[in-house]
Design a protein around this motif. Structure first.
Motif, PDB file in Angstrom:
ATOM      1  N   THR A 169       0.869  -1.207  -0.029  1.00  0.00           N
ATOM      2  CA  THR A 169       0.041   0.101   0.232  1.00  0.00           C
ATOM      3  C   THR A 169       0.844   1.220   0.108  1.00  0.00           C
ATOM      4  N   PHE A 170       1.916   1.135  -0.733  1.00  0.00           N
ATOM      5  CA  PHE A 170       2.829   2.234  -0.855  1.00  0.00           C
ATOM      6  C   PHE A 170       2.343   3.564  -0.966  1.00  0.00           C
ATOM      7  N   GLU A 171       1.463   3.683  -1.915  1.00  0.00           N
ATOM      8  CA  GLU A 171       0.876   4.831  -2.368  1.00  0.00           C
ATOM      9  C   GLU A 171       0.248   5.751  -1.370  1.00  0.00           C
ATOM     10  N   GLN A 172      -0.200   5.109  -0.327  1.00  0.00           N
ATOM     11  CA  GLN A 172      -0.943   5.539   0.729  1.00  0.00           C
ATOM     12  C   GLN A 172      -0.231   5.786   1.865  1.00  0.00           C
ATOM     13  N   ASP A 173       1.160   5.342   1.671  1.00  0.00           N
ATOM     14  CA  ASP A 173       2.018   5.400   3.139  1.00  0.00           C
ATOM     15  C   ASP A 173       3.216   6.084   2.786  1.00  0.00           C
ATOM     16  N   PHE A 174       3.260   7.250   1.867  1.00  0.00           N
ATOM     17  CA  PHE A 174       4.605   8.035   1.896  1.00  0.00           C
ATOM     18  C   PHE A 174       4.280   9.363   1.474  1.00  0.00           C
ATOM     19  N   HIS A 175       5.216  10.119   2.172  1.00  0.00           N
ATOM     20  CA  HIS A 175       4.974  11.603   1.896  1.00  0.00           C
ATOM     21  C   HIS A 175       6.428  12.215   1.647  1.00  0.00           C
ATOM     22  N   VAL A 176       6.483  12.766   0.256  1.00  0.00           N
ATOM     23  CA  VAL A 176       7.753  13.496  -0.261  1.00  0.00           C
ATOM     24  C   VAL A 176       7.972  14.790   0.223  1.00  0.00           C
ATOM     25  N   LYS A 177       9.142  14.822   0.703  1.00  0.00           N
ATOM     26  CA  LYS A 177       9.620  16.582   1.035  1.00  0.00           C
ATOM     27  C   LYS A 177      11.091  16.439   0.999  1.00  0.00           C
ATOM     28  N   ALA A 178      11.593  17.657   1.377  1.00  0.00           N
ATOM     29  CA  ALA A 178      13.274  17.838   1.424  1.00  0.00           C
ATOM     30  C   ALA A 178      13.638  17.199   2.484  1.00  0.00           C
TER      31      ALA A 178
END
Length: 338
Positions: A169-178
């Motif tokens: 369920t990767f698409e629901q479990d990641f948050h991209v930031k610097a």
């Protein structure tokens, strides 16, 4: 067209044999008028040709459907002619599609239940594990050192199971930031300091550009670096060598590099180290290995649009790089880490 002719090849052969037998009977009976006989044969083949042409035109889409593979499941609902055999095939495909969907929904439901259970189980196991760690962390008796080592192994195994479940369920479990790469390296080393001490391996950090940042997910990046570091320490255990962690820019890319000076990877295993459950010669010769660590690293990197580079030589150590597509060099006080 080929399928159509293959389907009617026997009919055409039978017609040839039938006309040949008819001519033979007339000839043996004393009938010697060749032109009427050939004309009758011509009429027979003409009628056969008309039948075949009509049959092909009226069932052309039917034969095309049988001859070409389906591009998708939805293509099975493509409308065909109203001929009985075409309608029968259409109904069969609909029924097959319905059964497939039922089986797919059932399998998906079972998988979701299994993943939910595994996720809950891992979180439930972490609580007693933390209590045991707090209990033994300040005890200096030798037997407790072995308990702490096994506890770390348990924690690593639970994390692998948890991230394996999250990967689906990767698409629901990641948050991209610097993310500041040097700070992420420091946190990984701090989390694994006992692992270095126990295995008599020493970390070396090189950050020529301490303010370099890259776009990534902190939680997954922490896990990726940790997995690579654990492997580096495991295959350098007892050597007294260093494991070097560095972050730097390379052209338009940012790089985190982990280099060990351990046993290295045999050339025959390098192409397969990212395959799931592959342990290779090193995995069998050292501690028990699941073969899932580098697989999860590779999968997470692909989904975060990072790249994994691996170089190794048996007996000389291994170098693994996490390559980020872009980076920044300015310092940002709002950057946070795990």
């Amino acid at each position: 067209m080929k399928l159509f002719f293959r389907e009617h090849a026997l009919l055409i052969v039978v017609q040839f044999v039938q006309f040949a037998l008819m001519l033979s009977i007339y000839w043996l009976d004393g009938y010697r008028q060749l032109r009427p006989a050939l004309y009758s044969v011509f009429l027979g083949f003409f009628l056969l040709g008309c039948y075949l042409v009509y049959h092909y035109i009226s069932r052309r889409r039917y034969f095309q459907r049988l001859n070409a593979p389906l591009e998708s499941l939805d293509a099975s609902f493509e409308k065909m002619e109203t001929a009985p055999v075409s309608e029968a095939l259409q109904e069969l495909l609909r029924e097959q599609y319905r059964h497939y969907q039922e089986q797919l929904i059932k399998a998906k439901r079972e998988q979701e239940q299994h993943l939910t259970f595994m996720d809950q189980w891992v979180h439930q196991m972490k609580t007693p594990l933390s209590v045991i760690e707090l209990t033994v962390q300040n005890v200096d008796e030798p037997e407790f050192a072995s308990i702490r080592e096994e506890l770390e192994q348990l924690r690593g195994g639970l994390n692998t199971v948890l991230y394996m479940a999250r990967l689906r369920t990767f698409e629901q479990d990641f948050h991209v930031k610097a993310v500041r790469l040097s700070k992420m390296i420091s946190e990984v080393l701090n989390d694994n300091k006992r692992l270095f001490i126990r295995n008599q391996v020493y970390p070396e950090v090189i950050t020529s550009e301490p303010d370099i940042t890259a776009e990534s997910d902190e939680k997954w990046l922490f896990f990726m670096i940790s997995q690579i570091v654990i492997n580096a320490v495991k295959y350098s255990a007892g050597s007294g060598e260093k494991v070097t962690l560095s972050s730097y820019s390379r052209g338009t890319e940012a790089v985190i590099e982990i280099r060990d000076r351990g046993v290295g990877i045999p050339a025959s295993d390098i192409k397969r180290v990212f395959d799931p459950f592959f342990t290779g010669d090193n995995g069998r010769g050292f501690r028990e290995s699941t073969g899932m660590g580098l697989y999860l690293v590779k999968e997470a990197a692909n989904r975060l649009n990072h790249r994994i580079e691996l170089e190794s030589q048996a007996g000389s150590g291994t170098t693994v790089r996490i390559v980020f597509a872009s980076f920044q060099l300015r310092s940002d006080p709002n950057l946070t880490s795990m």
